[in-house]
Enzyme design. Structure first.
Site, PDB file in Angstrom:
ATOM      1  N   ASP A 242       0.865  -1.180   0.000  1.00  0.00           N
ATOM      2  CA  ASP A 242       0.000   0.000   0.000  1.00  0.00           C
ATOM      3  C   ASP A 242       0.902   1.231   0.000  1.00  0.00           C
ATOM      4  O   ASP A 242       2.111   1.129   0.234  1.00  0.00           O
ATOM      5  CB  ASP A 242      -0.902   0.003   1.249  1.00  0.00           C
ATOM      6  N   SER A 243       0.289   2.384  -0.212  1.00  0.00           N
ATOM      7  CA  SER A 243       1.053   3.635  -0.144  1.00  0.00           C
ATOM      8  C   SER A 243       1.479   3.942   1.285  1.00  0.00           C
ATOM      9  O   SER A 243       2.153   4.946   1.517  1.00  0.00           O
ATOM     10  CB  SER A 243       0.177   4.781  -0.642  1.00  0.00           C
TER      11      SER A 243
ATOM     12  N   CYS B 268      -4.534  -1.303  -1.957  1.00  0.00           N
ATOM     13  CA  CYS B 268      -4.645   0.136  -2.172  1.00  0.00           C
ATOM     14  C   CYS B 268      -5.607   0.352  -3.343  1.00  0.00           C
ATOM     15  O   CYS B 268      -5.358  -0.156  -4.447  1.00  0.00           O
ATOM     16  CB  CYS B 268      -3.255   0.677  -2.514  1.00  0.00           C
TER      17      CYS B 268
ATOM     18  N   THR C 268      -6.210   3.083  -4.902  1.00  0.00           N
ATOM     19  CA  THR C 268      -5.623   3.993  -5.892  1.00  0.00           C
ATOM     20  C   THR C 268      -4.684   3.233  -6.833  1.00  0.00           C
ATOM     21  O   THR C 268      -4.719   3.430  -8.051  1.00  0.00           O
ATOM     22  CB  THR C 268      -4.855   5.126  -5.177  1.00  0.00           C
TER      23      THR C 268
ATOM     24  N   GLY D 147      -2.877   9.030  -3.937  1.00  0.00           N
ATOM     25  CA  GLY D 147      -4.128   9.567  -4.508  1.00  0.00           C
ATOM     26  C   GLY D 147      -3.992  10.937  -5.149  1.00  0.00           C
ATOM     27  O   GLY D 147      -4.849  11.347  -5.930  1.00  0.00           O
TER      28      GLY D 147
ATOM     29  N   CYS E 158     -10.857   3.708   0.254  1.00  0.00           N
ATOM     30  CA  CYS E 158      -9.410   3.843   0.470  1.00  0.00           C
ATOM     31  C   CYS E 158      -9.086   2.975   1.680  1.00  0.00           C
ATOM     32  O   CYS E 158      -9.815   3.014   2.682  1.00  0.00           O
ATOM     33  CB  CYS E 158      -9.063   5.310   0.748  1.00  0.00           C
TER      34      CYS E 158
ATOM     35  N   GLU F  68      -1.441   8.911   8.265  1.00  0.00           N
ATOM     36  CA  GLU F  68      -0.020   8.554   8.212  1.00  0.00           C
ATOM     37  C   GLU F  68       0.767   9.270   9.323  1.00  0.00           C
ATOM     38  O   GLU F  68       1.772   8.758   9.798  1.00  0.00           O
ATOM     39  CB  GLU F  68       0.577   8.928   6.845  1.00  0.00           C
TER      40      GLU F  68
ATOM     41  N   HIS G 160      -6.928   3.187   3.887  1.00  0.00           N
ATOM     42  CA  HIS G 160      -6.619   3.911   5.134  1.00  0.00           C
ATOM     43  C   HIS G 160      -7.901   4.191   5.936  1.00  0.00           C
ATOM     44  O   HIS G 160      -7.836   4.350   7.158  1.00  0.00           O
ATOM     45  CB  HIS G 160      -5.963   5.262   4.826  1.00  0.00           C
TER      46      HIS G 160
HETATM   47  N1  DGL Z   1      -4.609   3.460   0.869  1.00  0.00           N
HETATM   48  C1  DGL Z   1      -4.688   3.885  -0.464  1.00  0.00           C
HETATM   49  C2  DGL Z   1      -6.003   3.609  -1.147  1.00  0.00           C
HETATM   50  O1  DGL Z   1      -6.631   2.638  -0.812  1.00  0.00           O
HETATM   51  C3  DGL Z   1      -3.978   5.091  -0.945  1.00  0.00           C
HETATM   52  C4  DGL Z   1      -4.181   6.368  -0.281  1.00  0.00           C
HETATM   53  C5  DGL Z   1      -3.209   7.379  -0.806  1.00  0.00           C
HETATM   54  O2  DGL Z   1      -2.012   7.130  -0.697  1.00  0.00           O
HETATM   55  O3  DGL Z   1      -3.653   8.384  -1.347  1.00  0.00           O
HETATM   56  O4  DGL Z   1      -6.388   4.306  -2.025  1.00  0.00           O
END
Ligand code: DGL
Length: 262
Positions: free
Chosen positions: A10-11, A73, A75, A43, A183, A151, A185
């Site tokens: 993931d990011s 993720c 995105t 994103g 997302c 984060e 997160h």
């Molecule tokens: N957790 C990620 C998602 O599901 C990325 C969020 C991000 O880095 O913008 O989209």
């Protein structure tokens, strides 16, 4: 049977909301998780950059001999999974906002989606919404700033609460009865979201569905680990390990968290 690990990326720390479902459903599997927090948020970046970052992460996971890659993720999935599937031979599991179950269950026929700019602007998201939400009004909201606060470990901050209130109140006024978390997160926001949303609004996230899909594909391809072993969990982050460790501690799982410059 195959004892090689499941690779997850993931990011940042958000994909741990997917990893925890995988660990529950597949306790014998070893997992390697890459948190690319240094490059978060994905994103807000271009499709080309999201693809480049996704390739980098996949290469690291394949170097660590992963048998399957879970793109934890939205995105990265919506912008890169087609490319990844075409260019690598391992199976890929992706995650997309769960529009379909929300559309099927909605009584008001109005569904909210909170996701990143990168997901909401992707063509995969648009085709999914079009195909699975006929007769449903989808209200899209970009979660600008939310990933940065998560984060930074600021889950309890007034800033986060106010931002969510600001994003959700127009949707509530228009009558949503489901809110799709687009997302990985955002499941960490559920306790705050429950304070803002009235009881009749159902929150939908895709974590369990992704874990089930991972299990199905491992079964189908005969890639499940030996049933007598207990899975191990290795986490790698390219920033300070503190936030990742804070997220993992309450889960009470034996895991190693290391810094890796990837
Ligand atoms: N957790 C990620 C998602 O599901 C990325 C969020 C991000 O880095 O913008 O989209």
């Amino acid at each position: 049977m195959d004892n090689r690990p499941i690779g997850i990326f993931d990011s940042g720390i958000g994909g741990t909301s997917i990893w925890r479902e995988i660990k529950e459903l597949l306790p014998n599997e070893d997992c390697i998780y890459l948190a690319d927090s240094k490059n978060a948020p994905y994103g807000e970046q271009s499709k080309e950059r999201i693809l480049e970052l996704s390739i980098k992460n996949v290469e690291h996971l394949l170097h660590k001999e992963c048998k399957i890659v879970v793109v934890a993720c939205n995105t990265a999935t919506t912008n890169a999974i087609a490319y990844l599937r075409n260019h690598y031979s391992v199976p890929f599991i992706g995650i997309e906002p769960a529009i379909k179950p929300a559309a099927l269950r909605s009584k008001s026929k109005i569904v909210g989606v909170l996701a990143t700019k990168g997901t909401l602007s992707s063509s995969l998201f648009h085709s999914t919404s079009k195909n699975h939400a006929e007769g449903i009004t989808i209200l899209e909201q970009q979660g600008t700033g939310l990933v940065e606060l998560i984060e930074a470990g600021k889950l309890q901050s007034a800033e986060l609460y106010n931002l969510l209130e600001q994003y959700l109140s127009p949707m509530l006024k228009k009558g949503i009865d489901h809110l799709v978390l687009g997302c990985t997160h955002y499941p960490y926001l559920i306790p705050i979201l429950r304070k803002i949303l009235p009881d009749h609004v159902t929150i939908i996230d895709s974590g369990q569905a992704v874990a089930r899909q991972t299990k199905n594909i491992l079964d189908e391809l005969d890639l499940r680990a030996h049933s007598h072993k207990k899975g191990t969990h290795q986490f790698y982050t390219n920033v300070d390990q503190k936030v990742l460790s804070t997220i993992l501690t309450p889960l009470n799982v034996e895991a190693s968290v290391s810094f890796l410059d990837f």
